[in-house]
Write a protein that holds these residues in place. Structure first.
Motif, PDB file in Angstrom:
ATOM      1  N   LEU A   1      23.611  46.923 -40.079  1.00 10.41           N
ATOM      2  CA  LEU A   1      25.016  47.361 -39.663  1.00 10.41           C
ATOM      3  C   LEU A   1      25.954  46.446 -38.985  1.00 10.41           C
ATOM      4  O   LEU A   1      27.166  46.042 -39.129  1.00 10.41           O
ATOM      5  CB  LEU A   1      24.611  48.632 -38.650  1.00 10.41           C
ATOM      6  N   LEU A   2      25.346  45.245 -38.078  1.00 17.79           N
ATOM      7  CA  LEU A   2      25.880  44.258 -37.620  1.00 17.79           C
ATOM      8  C   LEU A   2      26.192  43.270 -38.688  1.00 17.79           C
ATOM      9  O   LEU A   2      27.311  42.605 -38.270  1.00 17.79           O
ATOM     10  CB  LEU A   2      24.911  43.769 -36.543  1.00 17.79           C
ATOM     11  N   LEU A   3      25.470  42.928 -39.728  1.00 18.83           N
ATOM     12  CA  LEU A   3      25.850  41.973 -40.553  1.00 18.83           C
ATOM     13  C   LEU A   3      26.745  42.514 -41.639  1.00 18.83           C
ATOM     14  O   LEU A   3      27.501  41.640 -42.081  1.00 18.83           O
ATOM     15  CB  LEU A   3      24.398  41.444 -41.204  1.00 18.83           C
ATOM     16  N   THR A   4      26.585  43.648 -42.043  1.00 18.49           N
ATOM     17  CA  THR A   4      27.440  44.151 -43.450  1.00 18.49           C
ATOM     18  C   THR A   4      28.453  45.122 -43.016  1.00 18.49           C
ATOM     19  O   THR A   4      29.383  45.343 -43.925  1.00 18.49           O
ATOM     20  CB  THR A   4      26.459  44.413 -44.250  1.00 18.49           C
ATOM     21  N   GLY A   5      28.337  45.809 -42.045  1.00 18.59           N
ATOM     22  CA  GLY A   5      29.267  46.908 -41.561  1.00 18.59           C
ATOM     23  C   GLY A   5      28.801  48.349 -42.067  1.00 18.59           C
ATOM     24  O   GLY A   5      27.709  48.487 -42.862  1.00 18.59           O
ATOM     25  N   PRO A   6      29.338  49.299 -41.597  1.00 16.51           N
ATOM     26  CA  PRO A   6      28.957  50.631 -41.707  1.00 16.51           C
ATOM     27  C   PRO A   6      28.519  51.158 -43.281  1.00 16.51           C
ATOM     28  O   PRO A   6      27.749  51.583 -43.640  1.00 16.51           O
ATOM     29  CB  PRO A   6      29.940  51.587 -41.203  1.00 16.51           C
ATOM     30  N   VAL A   7      29.570  50.890 -44.207  1.00 17.07           N
ATOM     31  CA  VAL A   7      29.298  51.372 -45.593  1.00 17.07           C
ATOM     32  C   VAL A   7      28.339  50.623 -46.236  1.00 17.07           C
ATOM     33  O   VAL A   7      27.226  51.096 -46.824  1.00 17.07           O
ATOM     34  CB  VAL A   7      30.639  51.360 -46.400  1.00 17.07           C
TER      35      VAL A   7
END
Length: 746
Positions: free
Chosen positions: A395-401
Motif C-alpha cells: 500500500l505504501l509503495l504502490t498505492g490503494p489500487v
C-alpha cells in the motif's frame, strides 16, 4: 548519496508522517486480527470450520466398499416388528442372528439404561387380575417367565458385542464398566482429556456380559450443529475408555488393549502443551487432534452401507444378507425419522447418527484421514502476519489500487494452494481468515491513508481556498506534495495592483461606502487573477499582490499574468461604464477609477511563512521588490499595465511598447520596462504593427538623444496611437522635454 535540500525536507517530513500513520493503523489492525486468531472465539472457529466443510462438500471421500455395515432399525423394520423400543428379547434375537451370520463385531449405537417394561415379571405387576383363582394362577405363571433384560444379557455372553454409553454433564448417571486395557506413551491422557462427570450406561448385567464398552457422544467443539469430529478416547478422570468406533475395531481384531501416544512419547516432541497425537488399535493407527478426536472424512451416504433389520430376519434374503455382514464390523442404529437420531454432516446431508461411527471406521480401515496437525494453527497465524505486513508495504509503495490487486492475487493464490494441499494430502488449512485479515488490514490502512489525505486536503483548502481558483485548488488537493512547505526557490511571475488616487477616493467616502467600494472592485479583479491560475498572496488596502507558478507549476506563468492584467484593466473599464461604484449617480468629484499593474518575472522564494498555527503562503525576494517598484512606475510612465523585460521575454507574443529605461527605487541602474498594450491578437493587428514600428524609431532616437528625431517620431506615434495610449505618449513627451532641457543646460 545526496542529502535532501532544505526545500525538500518539509515534504519528506510530511510524507514520513503519513507513512507512520498508515503503518500504525495497519499494524494495529493486524495485531487485533492475530489476537482474535489466537483467542479463537466461536465466530472465528465457525468461519474456519465452514471452510473445511466446503472442502468436503466439493471433494468428499470416495466411497469404497469396506467391511463395515449398518444394521438399520428403519421404518420398514418398525412396521414389521412394532414401535420402538422393542422387547429386549427381540434385541437378543438380533444379536444371535448377527453372530450366526458371522459379524466380526456388533456395536450398538444406543444405551439400554432402563429395565425393559415388557418383561413378563414387570408386565404381570401392571395387570389387574381381580380376585379369581385363574387370575392368581396367571400372575404366578407370568412371574416364572425369563426376564427380557436377563435374556439379552445372556445373549451377549461370548459374542463380539459392544454397548454404547453417553457422557453426561452432571453426576446423575453412572460409570461405564471398562473392558479394554489402555496403555499410553508420554503424557498421561487422563491429564489431557476433560473428564466426564458421569455417563448414561446400560444395565449392569449387560455391561458385565458385553465384550466391549464404547462412547457414542459426539464432539462438543463442533459448531453449527454439524458433526465434524468424534472423540476416540474418553476419560472419567480415573479410567480411560475407547469410543464405539475404536471398540468395534478392537473386538473385530481380537485385540485386548489400545495404545495411546501423547506428547513426550518416543518420537513425539514434548512442546510443553500436553496433547494426544495418535492411537493404535490392533493393526490400525488413528491420528487424532490434541483432544483425542478424529476429523471425520465423509463420503456420501450410500444404501450399500445399510441392511434393514427386517431383512436380517427374512430367511428369503439370507444369502445376500450373509454376504453383506459376514466378517464385517456391524453397527446397530436407526434411520427412522421418528427416533430423532439424525445428524448434519459437512456434506450438507442429514444422516443417521450411527452412520458417523461407521464412516469413522471406514476411513480408519482405509487410512484415508483428514489431517489437521498441531503446527497448522501456527502456520495460519504466520501467514496472517506475513500477508498483513505485505499489504501495508505494498500500500505504501504502490498505492490503494495496485495493492488491492496484489492482495487479491495473493488471496486467490492462498485459497488455490490450500485447496491443492487438501486434494493432495487431505490437509485442512484455512486460507479464509488470513485473507480476511489482510483485507481488514488493507481497509484500515487505506482508510487511514484516506483520512491523512483528506486532512492534507483540508489543510490545503484552508491555506489556499481564498487565494486560488477552484480548478487550481482541486489540482493542488490531488497533488499536495507539489506544495513545498518551508520555502523553495522557483521562477515566478509576480503582480502588484494598486488603485490610482485611492487617497482622494477614501476621503470622499464614508467607512461603510469605502468597504463597499473595495469589495466591488477587488472581487472581480481577484476572480480574473484566479481564472488565469494565479495565487493571491495578500490584499493590502486597495492593493492586490499575486503570483504565478506556485504552488503548482504553470510553465506559461508570464503569459497567464499578462492575460490576467489585461482582463483586470477591462473589468475596471466595465465597472466605470456601468457606474458600479455609484460615483456618477452620487455626483462625486471623482467619476472614474483607474488602476496600475506591475508584473515582473524572476526567481523568488515561495512557501508557508509564519507558525504552525498561523501562516501565510507567500513569496519573498528581489523579484517581488522589483514588481512592486514597477507598479509604482505606472503613473509616471502613463501606462496602466507595466511589465519588466524578463516578463516580456517570457511571454513574447503579447503587444508591448517599450517605456524606456526607468529608474526604480533600490536599483542602482534604470530598468527597461514595457507597457502592456494587448494580447496576441492585438500584437498581430496591422494597426499595432504600424504603431510599434514608429515607436521603435522613437525609442531609438531617445537613446541616441536625437531630440529632433525623437519629436518627429513622437508626433507620428501620437497620430497612430489609440486614445488609451494618450497618457503614455504625454508622459513620453514630458520626459523628452526634460531630456532636451538637460541637454541644453549641459
Amino acid at each position: 548519496m545526496a542529502s535532501d535540500s532544505p526545500a525538500q525536507q518539509p515534504q519528506r517530513r510530511t510524507q514520513r508522517r503519513k507513512t507512520v500513520f498508515v503503518v500504525i493503523a495497519g499494524m494495529l489492525s493486524l495485531a487485533i486480527m492475530i489476537g482474535l486468531r489466537i483467542a479463537n472465539p466461536p465466530f472465528v472457529e465457525a468461519v474456519r470450520e465452514l471452510t473445511f466443510d466446503y472442502y468436503q462438500r466439493l471433494w468428499p471421500r470416495e466411497y469404497v466398499p469396506m467391511p463395515v455395515r449398518i444394521v438399520d432399525i428403519d421404518d420398514a423394520s418398525l412396521t414389521e416388528y412394532g414401535q420402538w423400543p422393542w422387547p429386549r428379547t427381540r434385541i437378543a434375537a438380533l444379536v444371535d442372528r448377527l453372530n450366526e451370520l458371522g459379524a466380526a463385531s456388533i456395536a450398538f449405537d444406543m444405551v439400554f439404561s432402563e429395565p425393559d417394561r415388557t418383561s413378563p415379571g414387570r408386565f404381570a405387576e401392571t395387570l389387574d387380575y381381580g380376585t379369581t383363582l385363574d387370575a392368581s394362577r396367571m400372575k404366578a405363571l407370568l412371574s416364572l417367565l425369563p426376564d427380557n433384560d436377563t435374556v439379552l444379557a445372556q445373549a451377549l455372553v461370548n459374542k463380539p458385542v459392544i454397548l454404547g454409553f453417553a457422557t453426561l454433564a452432571d453426576k446423575s448417571g453412572g460409570t461405564p464398566l471398562a473392558k479394554a486395557g489402555i496403555a499410553f506413551g508420554g503424557t498421561d491422557p487422563k491429564t489431557i482429556l476433560a473428564p466426564f462427570p458421569s455417563a448414561l450406561v446400560s444395565l449392569p448385567e449387560m455391561q458385565v456380559t458385553a465384550a466391549g464398552s464404547g462412547g457414542i457422544s459426539l464432539s462438543r467443539a463442533d459448531t453449527g450443529g454439524v458433526v465434524r469430529r468424534i472423540p476416540m478416547l474418553f476419560s472419567s478422570g480415573t479410567q480411560l475408555y475407547g469410543s464405539l468406533a475404536v471398540e468395534s475395531l478392537r473386538i473385530a481384531q481380537g485385540a485386548s488393549g489400545i495404545l495411546v501416544r501423547a506428547t513426550g512419547a518416543s518420537g513425539e516432541a514434548d512442546t510443553g502443551n500436553p496433547a494426544i497425537a495418535a492411537m493404535r488399535v490392533g493393526a490400525f493407527t488413528i491420528p487424532t487432534t490434541a483432544a483425542g478426536e478424529l476429523w471425520v472424512y465423509y463420503s456420501p451416504d450410500r444404501p450399500e452401507r445399510y441392511v434393514s433389520v427386517k431383512d436380517v430376519f427374512d430367511p428369503a434374503k439370507e444369502p445376500e444378507v450373509r454376504t453383506a455382514l459376514e466378517g464385517n464390523i456391524v453397527f446397530i442404529g436407526t434411520s427412522a425419522v421418528g427416533l430423532f437420531d439424525i445428524r448434519a454432516t459437512p456434506l450438507g446431508d442429514l444422516v443417521p447418527g450411527v452412520s458417523v461411527h461407521a464412516q469413522a471406521v471406514e476411513q480408519i480401515i482405509s487410512s484415508n484421514f483428514l489431517n489437521r496437525p498441531d503446527w497448522s494453527e501456527g502456520l495460519e497465524i504466520l501467514i496472517t502476519l506475513a500477508l498483513g505486513l505485505l499489504m501495508v508495504v505494498t500500500l505504501l509503495l504502490t498505492g490503494p489500487v495496485p495493492s488491492a490487486l496484489i492482495g487479491g492475487v495473493l488471496a486467490v493464490s492462498g485459497v488455490a494452494l490450500a485447496i491443492a494441499t487438501f486434494r493432495q494430502s487431505a490437509l485442512l488449512l484455512d486460507p479464509i481468515y488470513p485473507s480476511l485479515s489482510s483485507l481488514v488490514v488493507y481497509g484500515t490502512a487505506t482508510l487511514q491513508q484516506y483520512i491523512v489525505t483528506e486532512r492534507e486536503k483540508r489543510f490545503v483548502r484552508r491555506a489556499f481556498g481564498q487565494y486560488l481558483a477552484p480548478e487550481l485548488l482541486s489540482q493542488l488537493e490531488e497533488q499536495p506534495d507539489a506544495m513545498q512547505l518551508g520555502g523553495e526557490m522557483r521562477p515566478l511571475s509576480i503582480m502588484f495592483m494598486d488603485v490610482r488616487g485611492f487617497t482622494p477616493i477614501s476621503e470622499m467616502l464614508s467607512p461603510e461606502d469605502l468597504v463597499q467600494f473595495l469589495n466591488t472592485l477587488l472581487s472581480p479583479l481577484s476572480d480574473a487573477i484566479q481564472h488565469e491560475a494565479g495565487t493571491i498572496d495578500k490584499y493590502i488596502g486597495d492593493s492586490i499582490m499575486a503570483f504565478w507558478n506556485a504552488p503548482l507549476e504553470t510553465p506559461d506563468h508570464a503569459a497567464l499574468a499578462c492575460r490576467a492584467a489585461l482582463r483586470m484593466r477591462e473589468i475596471v473599464r466595465e465597472l466605470n461604464d456601468a457606474d458600479a461604484f455609484g460615483f456618477k449617480a452620487a455626483g462625486k468629484p471623482i467619476q472614474t477609477v483607474q488602476i496600475g499593474v506591475g508584473i515582473n518575472s524572476g526567481p523568488a522564494c515561495v512557501g508557508n511563512m509564519g507558525s504552525d498555527r498561523r501562516f501565510n503562503y507567500s513569496v519573498v525576494g528581489d523579484a517581488v521588490n522589483v514588481s512592486a517598484r514597477i507598479e509604482s512606475s505606472c503613473k509616471p510612465v502613463g501606462s496602466e499595465l507595466l511589465v519588466s523585460h524578463d516578463t516580456a521575454d517570457a511571454a513574447p507574443d503579447f503587444a508591448y511598447l517599450e517605456a524606456g529605461e526607468i529608474p526604480l527605487k533600490g536599483k542602482s541602474e534604470p530598468v527597461v520596462l514595457f507597457a502592456l498594450v494587448g494580447d496576441e491578437n492585438v500584437a498581430r493587428s496591422p494597426e499595432f504593427l504600424a504603431l510599434r514600428a514608429r515607436h521603435e524609431k522613437l525609442v531609438f532616437a531617445w537613446r541616441e538623444k536625437n531630440v529632433a528625431a525623437a519629436h518627429g517620431a513622437l508626433d507620428a506615434c501620437r497620430a497612430a496611437a489609440p486614445p488609451a495610449l494618450t497618457a503614455f505618449y504625454e508622459r513620453f513627451g514630458e520626459r523628452l522635454a526634460a531630456m532636451e532641457q538637460d541637454l541644453q543646460t549641459a
